[in-house]
Design an enzyme around this catalytic site. Structure first.
Site, PDB file in Angstrom:
ATOM      1  N   ARG A 122       5.715 -35.408 -28.171  1.00  0.00           N
ATOM      2  CA  ARG A 122       6.767 -34.463 -28.135  1.00  0.00           C
ATOM      3  C   ARG A 122       7.995 -35.266 -28.745  1.00  0.00           C
ATOM      4  O   ARG A 122       9.067 -34.910 -28.517  1.00  0.00           O
ATOM      5  CB  ARG A 122       7.354 -33.639 -27.087  1.00  0.00           C
ATOM      6  CG  ARG A 122       6.381 -32.588 -26.957  1.00  0.00           C
ATOM      7  CD  ARG A 122       7.150 -31.671 -25.774  1.00  0.00           C
ATOM      8  NE  ARG A 122       6.252 -30.456 -25.593  1.00  0.00           N
ATOM      9  CZ  ARG A 122       5.254 -30.385 -24.754  1.00  0.00           C
ATOM     10  NH1 ARG A 122       4.951 -31.351 -23.953  1.00  0.00           N
ATOM     11  NH2 ARG A 122       4.583 -29.104 -24.791  1.00  0.00           N
ATOM     12  N   ARG A 133       2.948 -49.382 -34.641  1.00  0.00           N
ATOM     13  CA  ARG A 133       2.289 -48.106 -34.684  1.00  0.00           C
ATOM     14  C   ARG A 133       1.996 -47.716 -36.182  1.00  0.00           C
ATOM     15  O   ARG A 133       0.895 -47.372 -36.502  1.00  0.00           O
ATOM     16  CB  ARG A 133       3.554 -47.021 -34.132  1.00  0.00           C
ATOM     17  CG  ARG A 133       2.917 -45.591 -34.328  1.00  0.00           C
ATOM     18  CD  ARG A 133       4.237 -44.625 -33.739  1.00  0.00           C
ATOM     19  NE  ARG A 133       4.317 -45.149 -32.334  1.00  0.00           N
ATOM     20  CZ  ARG A 133       5.567 -45.757 -32.102  1.00  0.00           C
ATOM     21  NH1 ARG A 133       6.268 -45.806 -33.111  1.00  0.00           N
ATOM     22  NH2 ARG A 133       5.852 -46.286 -30.860  1.00  0.00           N
ATOM     23  N   ASP A 172      -0.407 -44.454 -27.567  1.00  0.00           N
ATOM     24  CA  ASP A 172       0.070 -45.281 -26.556  1.00  0.00           C
ATOM     25  C   ASP A 172       0.659 -46.466 -26.850  1.00  0.00           C
ATOM     26  O   ASP A 172      -0.162 -47.159 -27.350  1.00  0.00           O
ATOM     27  CB  ASP A 172      -0.616 -44.998 -25.150  1.00  0.00           C
ATOM     28  CG  ASP A 172       0.048 -44.995 -23.960  1.00  0.00           C
ATOM     29  OD1 ASP A 172       1.298 -44.234 -23.713  1.00  0.00           O
ATOM     30  OD2 ASP A 172      -0.445 -45.854 -22.894  1.00  0.00           O
TER      31      ASP A 172
HETATM   32  P1  IMP Z   1       4.536 -44.496 -25.171  1.00  0.00           P
HETATM   33  O1  IMP Z   1       4.064 -44.452 -23.500  1.00  0.00           O
HETATM   34  O2  IMP Z   1       3.505 -44.632 -25.987  1.00  0.00           O
HETATM   35  O3  IMP Z   1       5.560 -43.319 -25.275  1.00  0.00           O
HETATM   36  O4  IMP Z   1       5.540 -45.797 -25.043  1.00  0.00           O
HETATM   37  C1  IMP Z   1       5.985 -46.434 -23.906  1.00  0.00           C
HETATM   38  C2  IMP Z   1       7.416 -47.108 -24.163  1.00  0.00           C
HETATM   39  O5  IMP Z   1       7.254 -48.085 -25.173  1.00  0.00           O
HETATM   40  C3  IMP Z   1       8.547 -45.888 -24.623  1.00  0.00           C
HETATM   41  O6  IMP Z   1       8.799 -45.190 -23.668  1.00  0.00           O
HETATM   42  C4  IMP Z   1       9.370 -46.868 -25.516  1.00  0.00           C
HETATM   43  O7  IMP Z   1      10.332 -47.323 -24.648  1.00  0.00           O
HETATM   44  C5  IMP Z   1       8.448 -47.980 -26.024  1.00  0.00           C
HETATM   45  N1  IMP Z   1       8.067 -48.002 -27.314  1.00  0.00           N
HETATM   46  C6  IMP Z   1       7.015 -47.512 -27.877  1.00  0.00           C
HETATM   47  N2  IMP Z   1       7.023 -47.445 -29.126  1.00  0.00           N
HETATM   48  C7  IMP Z   1       8.258 -48.181 -29.334  1.00  0.00           C
HETATM   49  C8  IMP Z   1       8.858 -48.666 -30.460  1.00  0.00           C
HETATM   50  O8  IMP Z   1       8.203 -48.287 -31.592  1.00  0.00           O
HETATM   51  N3  IMP Z   1       9.814 -49.203 -30.473  1.00  0.00           N
HETATM   52  C9  IMP Z   1      10.293 -49.702 -29.554  1.00  0.00           C
HETATM   53  N4  IMP Z   1      10.180 -49.148 -28.162  1.00  0.00           N
HETATM   54  C10 IMP Z   1       8.975 -48.305 -28.150  1.00  0.00           C
END
Ligand code: IMP
Length: 192
Positions: A9, A179, A70
């Protein structure tokens, strides 16, 4: 495959992933199109575990192939932290800014600032499950720069660039990011 649901989301992530998947002839939906979906507790000890858990749940609920990601920020001087705990580094229900401030505090006075973002993208479609990994190496700056992107972007400078992810335009970030690289592997997989 003519339809795919992104198990997220997070509008920033959805836009990034839709951009990369554009042109494949696949209708790319997201969890925002299925308000009945619940939030999945990301309680697994690895990025792979969390990514698979999210993709499986969304596939079970929607009946469509589901793609999740993730991501963790792995900082060398912190022994790989915050890693799988990147979203809750400063605690539960915190903002991106809280996490960035905690990171800068932990690295206060530290010279060795190399880090990497690691993303695991998982595809769940019936009994077919696959994971794809993408890594982007760089370093953590001592102060924030830029206002694009999200999360730790203002303090992460990818290797070979003099700008942070929060200063780079989206197409550039998508090309070199953790990503972006993981989803590119998924795209290659679809093509073969
Ligand atoms: P998630 O569990 O995949 O949503 O990512 C964990 C945390 O990593 C997120 O809350 C972001 O703070 C950080 N994060 C994920 N992707 C990125 C990115 O592309 N740039 C910067 N921070 C990221």
């Amino acid at each position: 495959m003519d339809k795919l649901v992104l198990a997220s989301r997070n509008k920033h992530k959805i836009i990034e992933m839709q951009e990369i998947l554009r042109g494949l002839g696949i209708e790319v939906l997201s969890a925002l199109d299925f308000p009945e979906l619940e939030d999945v507790d990301e309680d697994q000890p690895t990025l792979e575990g969390n990514a698979l858990k999210k993709a499986r749940y969304v596939h079970e609920q929607t009946g469509l192939p589901a793609l999740s990601d993730d991501t963790g920020l792995e900082v060398e001087a912190l022994g790989g932290a915050p890693g799988v705990y990147s979203a809750r580094y400063a605690g539960q229900n915190v903002t991106y800014q809280d996490n960035v401030m905690k990171l800068l505090k932990e690295l206060d006075g530290v010279d060795k600032r190399s880090a990497q973002f690691r993303t695991v993208v998982a595809l769940a479609d019936g009994d077919q499950e696959y994971t794809f990994e993408g890594v982007c190496k760089g370093e953590i700056l001592t102060e924030q720069k830029g206002d694009k992107g999200f999360g730790y972007d203002p303090v992460f400078q990818p290797a070979g660039y003099e700008l942070t992810f929060a200063e780079l335009d989206a197409p550039v970030k998508n090309k070199i990011s953790h990503r972006g690289r993981a989803i590119q592997k998924f795209v290659e997989f679809l093509k073969t």
